[in-house]
Motif scaffolding. Structure first.
Motif, PDB file in Angstrom:
ATOM      1  N   LEU A   1      -1.407   7.720   5.192  1.00 30.67           N
ATOM      2  CA  LEU A   1      -1.843   6.380   4.818  1.00 30.67           C
ATOM      3  C   LEU A   1      -2.432   5.593   5.985  1.00 30.67           C
ATOM      4  CD1 LEU A   1       1.221   5.487   2.570  1.00 30.67           C
ATOM      5  CD2 LEU A   1      -1.127   5.807   1.783  1.00 30.67           C
ATOM      6  N   ARG A   2      -2.355   6.184   7.188  1.00 30.07           N
ATOM      7  CA  ARG A   2      -2.815   5.501   8.404  1.00 30.07           C
ATOM      8  C   ARG A   2      -2.073   4.186   8.604  1.00 30.07           C
ATOM      9  NH1 ARG A   2      -9.402   6.502   7.892  1.00 30.07           N
ATOM     10  NH2 ARG A   2      -9.270   8.777   7.723  1.00 30.07           N
ATOM     11  N   LEU A   3      -0.753   4.285   8.442  1.00 33.44           N
ATOM     12  CA  LEU A   3       0.128   3.140   8.634  1.00 33.44           C
ATOM     13  C   LEU A   3       1.194   3.500   9.650  1.00 33.44           C
ATOM     14  CD1 LEU A   3       0.769   2.189   4.889  1.00 33.44           C
ATOM     15  CD2 LEU A   3      -0.780   1.022   6.465  1.00 33.44           C
ATOM     16  N   SER A   4       1.919   2.498  10.108  1.00 29.15           N
ATOM     17  CA  SER A   4       3.096   2.777  10.921  1.00 29.15           C
ATOM     18  C   SER A   4       4.216   3.265  10.010  1.00 29.15           C
ATOM     19  CB  SER A   4       3.538   1.514  11.668  1.00 29.15           C
ATOM     20  OG  SER A   4       4.118   0.579  10.773  1.00 29.15           O
ATOM     21  N   THR A   5       5.275   3.754  10.590  1.00 30.23           N
ATOM     22  CA  THR A   5       6.371   4.266   9.773  1.00 30.23           C
ATOM     23  C   THR A   5       7.195   3.147   9.119  1.00 30.23           C
ATOM     24  OG1 THR A   5       7.822   4.367  11.714  1.00 30.23           O
ATOM     25  CG2 THR A   5       6.577   6.373  11.157  1.00 30.23           C
ATOM     26  N   THR A   6       7.114   1.926   9.663  1.00 24.76           N
ATOM     27  CA  THR A   6       7.951   0.835   9.143  1.00 24.76           C
ATOM     28  C   THR A   6       7.686   0.535   7.667  1.00 24.76           C
ATOM     29  OG1 THR A   6       8.218  -0.163  11.324  1.00 24.76           O
ATOM     30  CG2 THR A   6       8.614  -1.579   9.418  1.00 24.76           C
ATOM     31  N   PRO A   7       6.426   0.287   7.244  1.00 23.06           N
ATOM     32  CA  PRO A   7       6.212   0.009   5.819  1.00 23.06           C
ATOM     33  C   PRO A   7       6.543   1.197   4.919  1.00 23.06           C
ATOM     34  CG  PRO A   7       4.112   0.225   6.957  1.00 23.06           C
ATOM     35  CD  PRO A   7       5.165   0.157   8.007  1.00 23.06           C
ATOM     36  N   VAL A   8       6.412   2.409   5.449  1.00 24.07           N
ATOM     37  CA  VAL A   8       6.767   3.585   4.653  1.00 24.07           C
ATOM     38  C   VAL A   8       8.270   3.623   4.436  1.00 24.07           C
ATOM     39  CG1 VAL A   8       6.769   6.110   4.576  1.00 24.07           C
ATOM     40  CG2 VAL A   8       4.748   4.885   5.416  1.00 24.07           C
TER      41      VAL A   8
ATOM     42  N   GLU B   1       2.924   6.378  -7.028  1.00 28.72           N
ATOM     43  CA  GLU B   1       1.948   7.143  -7.798  1.00 28.72           C
ATOM     44  C   GLU B   1       2.068   8.637  -7.514  1.00 28.72           C
ATOM     45  OE1 GLU B   1      -0.871   8.539 -10.217  1.00 28.72           O
ATOM     46  OE2 GLU B   1       0.011   6.528 -10.236  1.00 28.72           O
ATOM     47  N   ARG B   2       2.318   9.012  -6.276  1.00 22.68           N
ATOM     48  CA  ARG B   2       2.459  10.428  -5.941  1.00 22.68           C
ATOM     49  C   ARG B   2       3.679  11.052  -6.611  1.00 22.68           C
ATOM     50  NH1 ARG B   2       0.492  12.995  -1.691  1.00 22.68           N
ATOM     51  NH2 ARG B   2       2.428  13.287  -0.498  1.00 22.68           N
ATOM     52  N   ILE B   3       4.742  10.269  -6.755  1.00 30.82           N
ATOM     53  CA  ILE B   3       5.931  10.769  -7.445  1.00 30.82           C
ATOM     54  C   ILE B   3       5.660  10.883  -8.943  1.00 30.82           C
ATOM     55  CG2 ILE B   3       8.316  10.223  -8.067  1.00 30.82           C
ATOM     56  CD1 ILE B   3       8.510   8.881  -5.261  1.00 30.82           C
ATOM     57  N   HIS B   4       5.060   9.846  -9.517  1.00 28.40           N
ATOM     58  CA  HIS B   4       4.781   9.858 -10.946  1.00 28.40           C
ATOM     59  C   HIS B   4       3.820  10.976 -11.336  1.00 28.40           C
ATOM     60  CE1 HIS B   4       5.987   5.361 -11.609  1.00 28.40           C
ATOM     61  NE2 HIS B   4       7.018   6.177 -11.690  1.00 28.40           N
ATOM     62  N   SER B   5       2.852  11.264 -10.469  1.00 28.26           N
ATOM     63  CA  SER B   5       1.848  12.279 -10.786  1.00 28.26           C
ATOM     64  C   SER B   5       2.322  13.691 -10.508  1.00 28.26           C
ATOM     65  CB  SER B   5       0.576  12.013  -9.975  1.00 28.26           C
ATOM     66  OG  SER B   5       0.805  12.250  -8.584  1.00 28.26           O
ATOM     67  N   GLY B   6       3.441  13.820  -9.779  1.00 27.45           N
ATOM     68  CA  GLY B   6       3.929  15.141  -9.411  1.00 27.45           C
ATOM     69  C   GLY B   6       3.369  15.645  -8.106  1.00 27.45           C
ATOM     70  N   ALA B   7       2.541  14.838  -7.434  1.00 27.79           N
ATOM     71  CA  ALA B   7       2.020  15.252  -6.132  1.00 27.79           C
ATOM     72  C   ALA B   7       3.149  15.408  -5.119  1.00 27.79           C
ATOM     73  CB  ALA B   7       0.997  14.232  -5.630  1.00 27.79           C
ATOM     74  N   LEU B   8       4.202  14.609  -5.280  1.00 27.94           N
ATOM     75  CA  LEU B   8       5.457  14.821  -4.550  1.00 27.94           C
ATOM     76  C   LEU B   8       6.419  15.471  -5.523  1.00 27.94           C
ATOM     77  CD1 LEU B   8       5.933  11.554  -2.445  1.00 27.94           C
ATOM     78  CD2 LEU B   8       5.713  13.872  -1.566  1.00 27.94           C
ATOM     79  N   PRO B   9       6.576  16.784  -5.472  1.00 30.82           N
ATOM     80  CA  PRO B   9       7.385  17.485  -6.479  1.00 30.82           C
ATOM     81  C   PRO B   9       8.840  17.041  -6.456  1.00 30.82           C
ATOM     82  CG  PRO B   9       6.034  19.023  -5.202  1.00 30.82           C
ATOM     83  CD  PRO B   9       5.958  17.701  -4.512  1.00 30.82           C
TER      84      PRO B   9
ATOM     85  N   ALA C   1      12.868   2.654   0.748  1.00 34.06           N
ATOM     86  CA  ALA C   1      14.091   1.929   0.409  1.00 34.06           C
ATOM     87  C   ALA C   1      13.948   1.267  -0.964  1.00 34.06           C
ATOM     88  CB  ALA C   1      14.403   0.886   1.471  1.00 34.06           C
ATOM     89  N   ARG C   2      12.769   0.700  -1.249  1.00 30.95           N
ATOM     90  CA  ARG C   2      12.524   0.099  -2.557  1.00 30.95           C
ATOM     91  C   ARG C   2      12.545   1.167  -3.651  1.00 30.95           C
ATOM     92  NH1 ARG C   2       9.358  -4.049  -4.805  1.00 30.95           N
ATOM     93  NH2 ARG C   2      10.087  -5.332  -3.073  1.00 30.95           N
ATOM     94  N   LEU C   3      11.890   2.295  -3.403  1.00 27.65           N
ATOM     95  CA  LEU C   3      11.843   3.368  -4.394  1.00 27.65           C
ATOM     96  C   LEU C   3      13.221   3.975  -4.644  1.00 27.65           C
ATOM     97  CD1 LEU C   3       8.535   5.103  -3.293  1.00 27.65           C
ATOM     98  CD2 LEU C   3       8.888   3.719  -5.342  1.00 27.65           C
TER      99      LEU C   3
ATOM    100  N   GLN D   1       0.830  -1.198   0.000  1.00 30.77           N
ATOM    101  CA  GLN D   1       0.000   0.000   0.000  1.00 30.77           C
ATOM    102  C   GLN D   1       0.871   1.256   0.000  1.00 30.77           C
ATOM    103  OE1 GLN D   1      -2.942   0.019   3.115  1.00 30.77           O
ATOM    104  NE2 GLN D   1      -3.308   2.225   2.915  1.00 30.77           N
ATOM    105  N   ALA D   2       1.889   1.274   0.862  1.00 27.85           N
ATOM    106  CA  ALA D   2       2.784   2.434   0.927  1.00 27.85           C
ATOM    107  C   ALA D   2       3.568   2.586  -0.365  1.00 27.85           C
ATOM    108  CB  ALA D   2       3.732   2.287   2.114  1.00 27.85           C
ATOM    109  N   LEU D   3       4.065   1.477  -0.909  1.00 33.28           N
ATOM    110  CA  LEU D   3       4.858   1.523  -2.141  1.00 33.28           C
ATOM    111  C   LEU D   3       4.029   2.054  -3.301  1.00 33.28           C
ATOM    112  CD1 LEU D   3       7.525   0.777  -3.585  1.00 33.28           C
ATOM    113  CD2 LEU D   3       6.536  -1.491  -3.997  1.00 33.28           C
ATOM    114  N   SER D   4       2.815   1.532  -3.460  1.00 30.16           N
ATOM    115  CA  SER D   4       1.963   1.945  -4.561  1.00 30.16           C
ATOM    116  C   SER D   4       1.597   3.420  -4.449  1.00 30.16           C
ATOM    117  CB  SER D   4       0.697   1.082  -4.578  1.00 30.16           C
ATOM    118  OG  SER D   4      -0.188   1.511  -5.583  1.00 30.16           O
ATOM    119  N   SER D   5       1.258   3.847  -3.239  1.00 27.93           N
ATOM    120  CA  SER D   5       0.847   5.239  -3.039  1.00 27.93           C
ATOM    121  C   SER D   5       1.998   6.206  -3.294  1.00 27.93           C
ATOM    122  CB  SER D   5       0.311   5.425  -1.620  1.00 27.93           C
ATOM    123  OG  SER D   5      -0.002   6.782  -1.378  1.00 27.93           O
ATOM    124  N   LEU D   6       3.163   5.914  -2.746  1.00 24.06           N
ATOM    125  CA  LEU D   6       4.311   6.802  -2.919  1.00 24.06           C
ATOM    126  C   LEU D   6       4.758   6.848  -4.377  1.00 24.06           C
ATOM    127  CD1 LEU D   6       6.301   5.831   0.288  1.00 24.06           C
ATOM    128  CD2 LEU D   6       5.451   8.123  -0.253  1.00 24.06           C
TER     129      LEU D   6
END
Length: 210
Positions: free
Chosen positions: A39-46, A17-25, A51-53, A10-15
């Protein structure tokens, strides 16, 4: 928000997409705590997703620690177009050696999205080699170029015609003729890398001001 995926995915897909769309400039810091709260997640999966990105080249380590979204300046954008061209050329040569005159079926051409149409054709060429190393390299470079591809239509007004030419050449011409058209496709973008990078920054600045 979908809950049918594990937190890392969930974190990987969201981040991504935000980079690809420019939402994260480009060049913006990616704040782990903020993304986790969003994302209502803990910091670990983020952290694991970042790290993957980083391995995909979509985020970079900041000098002060943490991560920033990938910034493609003119030189970086040009380098990636040149690398993309090389990888597609390797795919063409590999397929010629292994398949001869036989060609993998081209994907359906959709004129409404010419940038995506060309991308799908290149994806087919690379995937049909069966070479995982080549695929991984192409996927990484292609992912880094996704933001740039999103502004190509602002600079090039003939993308649909260009994509039609690519598809027709793939279906109807010899490999060397198609390779030349592919070369010109990439050379055009590499030569315009500065303008394309500027358009990305302009779009991101406009979004930030809204």
């Amino acid at each position: 928000m979908a809950r049918n995926r594990d937190p890392f995915t969930q974190a990987l897909s969201s981040l991504r997409e935000r980079i690809h769309s420019g939402a994260l400039p480009a060049g913006a810091p990616v704040i782990v705590q903020d993304e986790a709260e969003r994302l209502r997640l803990s910091t670990t999966p983020v952290r694991e997703a970042l790290a993957r990105l980083s391995g995909e080249g979509l985020v970079e380590r900041a000098a002060s620690g943490g991560y920033v979204a990938l910034r493609l300046d003119a030189a970086a954008a040009r380098d990636r177009y040149v690398m993309h061209a090389h990888l597609v050329q390797i795919a063409l040569e590999t397929n010629t050696r292994s398949l001869g005159s036989v060609k993998a079926p081209a994907p359906r051409f959709e004129a409404a999205t010419p940038e995506a149409a060309a991308h799908r054709l290149f994806l087919t060429l690379v995937c049909s080699t069966g070479n995982r190393v080549l695929w991984d390299a192409w996927e990484k470079v292609s992912g880094q170029l996704k933001v740039i591809r999103g502004v190509e239509s602002l600079l090039f007004r003939d993308l649909a015609d260009e994509a039609r030419t690519l598809y027709a050449a793939y279906a109807e011409t010899a490999g060397s003729e198609f390779a030349e058209i592919v070369r010109r496709y990439h050379e055009r973008r590499a030569n315009a890398a500065g303008a394309l990078a500027a358009l990305v920054l302009s779009r991101e600045a406009s979004c930030a001001g809204d």
